[in-house]
Design a protein around this motif. Structure first.
Motif, PDB file in Angstrom:
ATOM      1  N   ASP A  64     -89.730  -2.810  52.788  1.00  0.00           N
ATOM      2  CA  ASP A  64     -91.095  -3.253  52.488  1.00  0.00           C
ATOM      3  C   ASP A  64     -91.476  -3.022  51.031  1.00  0.00           C
ATOM      4  N   ASP A  65     -90.561  -2.446  50.243  1.00  0.00           N
ATOM      5  CA  ASP A  65     -90.917  -2.136  48.851  1.00  0.00           C
ATOM      6  C   ASP A  65     -89.678  -2.335  47.956  1.00  0.00           C
ATOM      7  N   LEU A  66     -89.681  -3.433  47.224  1.00  0.00           N
ATOM      8  CA  LEU A  66     -88.510  -3.757  46.395  1.00  0.00           C
ATOM      9  C   LEU A  66     -88.279  -2.722  45.297  1.00  0.00           C
ATOM     10  N   SER A  67     -89.368  -2.256  44.672  1.00  0.00           N
ATOM     11  CA  SER A  67     -89.189  -1.308  43.560  1.00  0.00           C
ATOM     12  C   SER A  67     -88.604   0.010  44.063  1.00  0.00           C
ATOM     13  N   LEU A  68     -89.037   0.419  45.264  1.00  0.00           N
ATOM     14  CA  LEU A  68     -88.498   1.648  45.842  1.00  0.00           C
ATOM     15  C   LEU A  68     -87.041   1.447  46.257  1.00  0.00           C
ATOM     16  N   LEU A  69     -86.777   0.283  46.836  1.00  0.00           N
ATOM     17  CA  LEU A  69     -85.399  -0.039  47.249  1.00  0.00           C
ATOM     18  C   LEU A  69     -84.450   0.023  46.049  1.00  0.00           C
ATOM     19  N   LEU A  70     -84.921  -0.551  44.911  1.00  0.00           N
ATOM     20  CA  LEU A  70     -84.041  -0.589  43.734  1.00  0.00           C
ATOM     21  C   LEU A  70     -83.891   0.780  43.077  1.00  0.00           C
ATOM     22  N   TYR A  71     -84.780   1.702  43.398  1.00  0.00           N
ATOM     23  CA  TYR A  71     -84.598   3.078  42.930  1.00  0.00           C
ATOM     24  C   TYR A  71     -83.331   3.660  43.561  1.00  0.00           C
ATOM     25  N   TYR A  72     -83.107   3.296  44.822  1.00  0.00           N
ATOM     26  CA  TYR A  72     -81.966   3.858  45.553  1.00  0.00           C
ATOM     27  C   TYR A  72     -80.681   3.038  45.419  1.00  0.00           C
ATOM     28  N   LEU A  73     -80.842   1.741  45.233  1.00  0.00           N
ATOM     29  CA  LEU A  73     -79.636   0.900  45.294  1.00  0.00           C
ATOM     30  C   LEU A  73     -78.689   1.133  44.121  1.00  0.00           C
ATOM     31  N   LYS A  74     -77.417   1.200  44.490  1.00  0.00           N
ATOM     32  CA  LYS A  74     -76.378   1.345  43.452  1.00  0.00           C
ATOM     33  C   LYS A  74     -75.471   0.133  43.518  1.00  0.00           C
ATOM     34  N   PHE A  75     -75.077  -0.362  42.334  1.00  0.00           N
ATOM     35  CA  PHE A  75     -74.224  -1.554  42.254  1.00  0.00           C
ATOM     36  C   PHE A  75     -72.895  -1.148  41.607  1.00  0.00           C
ATOM     37  N   ALA A  76     -71.824  -1.477  42.301  1.00  0.00           N
ATOM     38  CA  ALA A  76     -70.513  -0.991  41.841  1.00  0.00           C
ATOM     39  C   ALA A  76     -69.922  -1.876  40.746  1.00  0.00           C
ATOM     40  N   LEU A  77     -69.358  -1.187  39.748  1.00  0.00           N
ATOM     41  CA  LEU A  77     -68.600  -1.878  38.694  1.00  0.00           C
ATOM     42  C   LEU A  77     -67.186  -1.300  38.713  1.00  0.00           C
ATOM     43  N   LEU A  78     -66.223  -2.183  38.923  1.00  0.00           N
ATOM     44  CA  LEU A  78     -64.834  -1.707  39.013  1.00  0.00           C
ATOM     45  C   LEU A  78     -64.109  -1.935  37.698  1.00  0.00           C
ATOM     46  N   LEU A 389     -82.372  -7.341  33.996  1.00  0.00           N
ATOM     47  CA  LEU A 389     -83.031  -8.616  33.693  1.00  0.00           C
ATOM     48  C   LEU A 389     -83.203  -9.461  34.952  1.00  0.00           C
ATOM     49  N   TYR A 390     -82.296  -9.266  35.915  1.00  0.00           N
ATOM     50  CA  TYR A 390     -82.398 -10.020  37.166  1.00  0.00           C
ATOM     51  C   TYR A 390     -83.542  -9.463  38.030  1.00  0.00           C
ATOM     52  N   PHE A 391     -83.619  -8.133  38.094  1.00  0.00           N
ATOM     53  CA  PHE A 391     -84.573  -7.521  39.031  1.00  0.00           C
ATOM     54  C   PHE A 391     -85.960  -7.276  38.438  1.00  0.00           C
ATOM     55  N   TYR A 392     -86.060  -7.065  37.105  1.00  0.00           N
ATOM     56  CA  TYR A 392     -87.370  -6.749  36.517  1.00  0.00           C
ATOM     57  C   TYR A 392     -88.461  -7.747  36.931  1.00  0.00           C
ATOM     58  N   PRO A 393     -88.224  -9.051  36.766  1.00  0.00           N
ATOM     59  CA  PRO A 393     -89.305  -9.984  37.131  1.00  0.00           C
ATOM     60  C   PRO A 393     -89.699  -9.859  38.599  1.00  0.00           C
ATOM     61  N   MET A 394     -88.712  -9.582  39.462  1.00  0.00           N
ATOM     62  CA  MET A 394     -89.004  -9.448  40.892  1.00  0.00           C
ATOM     63  C   MET A 394     -89.827  -8.193  41.157  1.00  0.00           C
ATOM     64  N   ILE A 395     -89.465  -7.101  40.445  1.00  0.00           N
ATOM     65  CA  ILE A 395     -90.224  -5.847  40.627  1.00  0.00           C
ATOM     66  C   ILE A 395     -91.645  -6.030  40.106  1.00  0.00           C
ATOM     67  N   PHE A 396     -91.735  -6.618  38.891  1.00  0.00           N
ATOM     68  CA  PHE A 396     -93.041  -6.742  38.239  1.00  0.00           C
ATOM     69  C   PHE A 396     -93.968  -7.693  39.006  1.00  0.00           C
ATOM     70  N   SER A 397     -93.352  -8.681  39.702  1.00  0.00           N
ATOM     71  CA  SER A 397     -94.190  -9.631  40.444  1.00  0.00           C
ATOM     72  C   SER A 397     -94.310  -9.239  41.915  1.00  0.00           C
ATOM     73  N   ASN A 398     -93.793  -8.028  42.223  1.00  0.00           N
ATOM     74  CA  ASN A 398     -93.904  -7.490  43.584  1.00  0.00           C
ATOM     75  C   ASN A 398     -93.306  -8.436  44.633  1.00  0.00           C
ATOM     76  N   SER A 399     -92.122  -8.928  44.357  1.00  0.00           N
ATOM     77  CA  SER A 399     -91.470  -9.879  45.274  1.00  0.00           C
ATOM     78  C   SER A 399     -91.080  -9.191  46.568  1.00  0.00           C
ATOM     79  N   GLU A 400     -90.884 -10.011  47.575  1.00  0.00           N
ATOM     80  CA  GLU A 400     -90.453  -9.509  48.882  1.00  0.00           C
ATOM     81  C   GLU A 400     -88.974  -9.132  48.812  1.00  0.00           C
ATOM     82  N   VAL A 401     -88.614  -8.103  49.528  1.00  0.00           N
ATOM     83  CA  VAL A 401     -87.196  -7.709  49.600  1.00  0.00           C
ATOM     84  C   VAL A 401     -86.370  -8.843  50.200  1.00  0.00           C
ATOM     85  N   ALA A 402     -86.955  -9.509  51.159  1.00  0.00           N
ATOM     86  CA  ALA A 402     -86.220 -10.572  51.864  1.00  0.00           C
ATOM     87  C   ALA A 402     -85.967 -11.783  50.976  1.00  0.00           C
ATOM     88  N   SER A 403     -86.714 -11.868  49.861  1.00  0.00           N
ATOM     89  CA  SER A 403     -86.537 -13.042  48.987  1.00  0.00           C
ATOM     90  C   SER A 403     -85.238 -12.948  48.175  1.00  0.00           C
TER      91      SER A 403
END
Lengths: 449, 231
Positions: A64-78, A389-403
């Motif tokens: 229910d909260d994209l900004s909180l979700l992205l606080y926890y999410l980790k993206f792997a770089l190999l 750059l991908y997530f900032y606009p979504m966080i700033f515009s309070n986008s839905e996680v499902a989007s």
């Protein structure tokens, strides 16, 4: 004559023991290399699976909260491992091959890795490059130290002296037999390693093989010069072992010490402090001030405006995180430059220390050197920036996680494919030292016979 | 075939060979007697080209050894007191090795014949040299000299340490070699063998050749008496 020289040498216990030892060590080193590659492959596979599970789990928890979700999410770089790394592990087992990045401040995340035994930095792994750099020279010494003196000490030189049409040809024949045996064993081990590890027959592999071969020739040229100085077997063995100790252990350790002292890295600490301060101080700074600085960096987001000075705002939180990286940027750059300078200095010293040169070339072609890791860190900056750059606009515009299409976030793979080979730089110094000792040997042989 | 002309060698201030003049003809066996340090081995080394003379000349086949080391080396062979060869090769392999080193290409059955000619029985040809007795090693040494087709053979104390049977065999081989035209220069302590095998004998003392005679003019006991008087 060569057939009999082969037979005569192959029947000696030193030859049988030496070849058995190096074949066993070579075999073990290939198994270790295979194990390393298997581990790296397993980590990469696990990273893909874990990333999927990690995203699914967190989306469920914080859906229910994209900004909180992205606080926890980790993206792997190999960091893609070249099969050649199995022959020369270098520092790739000390540096993480998989880095899991959040879109928070990056600097602190770059060096999140397991603790390793620092002595491994000096002695390295028992990989094939270790066997080539450390063990093969010992075998060359064991095979060469009495090349001439044993003839004098056992009394056969008298007979050779009277019978041989060319004594230099006889000595060169003995040298050639020993070289062909060791070169054959070395090429056999490299060949077996290439097949077992799945190394492609490309220019990198060719450079690896040629470096190993030239390094071996260097030791033969050096030993031949020493043994032609007419000393007895004991003196030759002592002198050659001292040279081995100096070239393979002491000088590289000295250079390492010198470089560490000559290029101190206070930036390692200051970067971390500035990044932490840059972020933490922002809690006590007005949101407007922080956001103004943030929009200076990213004017394209300026239309999201300024959050209220009271209460929490995800836009402000991520701007604070970002400022940590911005304020430590200069120190971080300086640190990267110094680390690169350390590597450049090592390469310079390696021009006159063949063991270092061989090891650096092995690591470089295998993609396991310090420069390769620095390239990976450099790429990590881009990877992290793209995520932001991908997530900032979504966080700033309070986008839905499902989007968000979360399925697209599979681990990204870094491949260092922009490397070109400068053959002169890689092999030139080895060739020069070989020529030097060959010329010295010619003078010594002339005196000898 | 072999000639020393006013040949001298000094080690620092010490005279090792002084004004040596002698000749050894083709098919002749010359035995040089003398105590340890008399200069016998130095003389051989001067002929072999392993040492350069201080003055005078050592001639092999009419050529000065110093100026023609390669040419003179091709026609001479050397059998030291203990023939040191490669212990982990067989007698046949050692022979093949040294003949190839001398630039000779000899078939394996020919090499076997040479070993037989030198007196080494066939059953020993393929045994490792480390299992050979001193006498057997010397036979391989002789076969090596034969394989080189050497015209002059130098021998340094060849019968020292050999049992009477092996010494007798060795004497017969030397006589046979001389009959086939080889010149033999032998340094020895063994007076009886020297008189027995040699066509001529010489006595060396402190670097000087103090006596030289044909063996037909003197028997072993007279030689021993003379030897004891002169040294």
């Amino acid at each position: 004559m060569y057939k009999l020289l082969f037979q005569q040498f192959l029947r000696t216990r030193a030859c049988q023991l030496g070849l058995t030892l190096v074949l066993i060590l070579g075999g073990i080193s290939i198994i270790i290399g295979k194990q390393f590659l298997t581990d790296q492959g397993r980590l990469a596979d696990q990273a893909t699976q874990m990333q999927q599970e990690h995203i699914e789990r967190n989306v469920k928890l914080h859906g229910d909260d994209l900004s909180l979700l992205l606080y926890y999410l980790k993206f792997a770089l190999l960091n893609e491992t070249d099969p050649l790394a199995g022959l020369s592990v270098g520092q790739s087992d000390l540096n993480p091959g998989v880095q899991r990045i959040r879109i928070l401040a990056l600097e602190g995340q770059k060096y999140d890795s397991d603790l390793v035994n620092p002595t491994k930095l000096l002695y390295g792994n028992l990989d094939l490059s270790f066997v080539i750099v450390y063990v093969f020279p010992l075998l060359v010494i064991a095979f060469m130290y009495n090349l001439f003196s044993e003839e004098r000490e056992s009394g056969t030189w008298q007979m050779v002296n009277v019978m041989a049409r060319s004594k230099s040809k006889f000595l060169l024949g003995k040298l050639l037999v020993r070289f062909l045996l060791l070169a054959g064993v070395m090429l056999f081990l490299i060949g077996v390693g290439a097949v077992v590890l799945g190394v492609a027959a490309d220019t990198a592999f060719l450079l690896f093989t040629l470096t190993a071969l030239f390094y071996l020739i260097f030791w033969f040229a050096l030993c031949f010069w020493v043994v032609c100085l007419r000393q007895n077997s004991n003196v030759n063995a002592l002198v050659l072992l001292t040279i081995w100790l100096a070239l393979v252990v002491l000088l590289p350790a000295f250079v390492n010490n010198y470089i560490t002292n000559n290029y101190p890295l206070p930036e390692a600490l200051s970067t971390m402090i500035k990044q932490r301060d840059g972020y933490h101080v922002k809690w006590d700074t007005s949101k407007k001030e922080t956001m103004e600085k943030f929009y200076e960096e990213y004017p394209q987001f300026a239309n999201y405006g300024f959050p209220s000075e009271k209460g929490y705002s995800p836009t402000w939180y991520y701007a604070m995180q970002h400022m940590g990286d911005v304020e430590s940027r200069e120190d971080s750059r300086a640190m990267q430059l110094k680390i690169r300078s350390r590597e450049a200095s090592s390469r310079m010293w390696a021009q006159v220390i063949p063991s270092m040169q061989a090891q650096l070339v092995f690591n470089e072609v295998a993609g396991t050197g310090l420069d390769d890791y620095m390239d990976f860190l450099q790429y990590m900056n881009e990877f992290h920036e793209n995520l932001r750059l991908y997530f900032y606009p979504m966080i700033f515009s309070n986008s839905e996680v499902a989007s968000v299409d979360w399925g697209q976030f599979t681990p990204e793979v870094f491949t260092n494919s922009n490397k070109s080979i400068n053959w002169t730089k890689k092999l030139g110094s080895l060739v020069i030292t070989i020529l030097l000792f060959s010329v010295l040997s010619i003078f010594s042989v002339r005196k000898l016979i | 075939m072999l000639e020393a002309v006013n040949l001298s060698k000094k080690y620092g201030q010490k005279d090792a060979v002084v004004d040596l003049n002698l000749k050894v003809e083709k098919g002749e066996v010359f035995c040089l007697l003398g105590q340890n340090g008399a200069g016998k081995t130095t003389t051989i080394n001067l002929f072999l080209g392993l040492l350069d003379p201080t003055s005078g000349k050592a001639l092999v086949g009419g050529l000065d050894v110093v100026e023609n080391k390669v040419s003179t080396n091709q026609i001479l062979a050397y059998i030291p007191e203990v023939v040191q060869l490669y212990g982990n090769l067989s007698g046949l392999e050692n022979l093949e090795f040294f003949s190839k080193l001398a630039g000779q290409k000899i078939a394996s059955d020919e090499l076997s014949k040479l070993l037989l000619e030198a007196g080494l029985q066939e059953e020993h040809h393929k045994s490792k040299l480390s299992s050979y007795s001193k006498g057997m090693r010397q036979k391989v040494g002789i076969a090596i000299a034969l394989s080189k087709q050497a015209q002059v053979i130098f021998m340094d104390e060849p019968t020292s340490g050999l049992d009477p049977k092996a010494t007798d065999e060795f004497t017969n081989i030397c006589k046979s070699l001389a009959k086939n035209g080889k010149s033999i220069f032998m340094a020895t302590h063994d007076i009886f063998n020297a008189v027995n095998v040699g066509d001529r004998v010489g006595i060396m003392n402190e670097g000087r050749l103090i006596y030289s005679s044909h063996t037909e003019n003197i028997d072993a006991s007279e030689m021993q008496e003379l030897y004891l008087k002169t040294i």
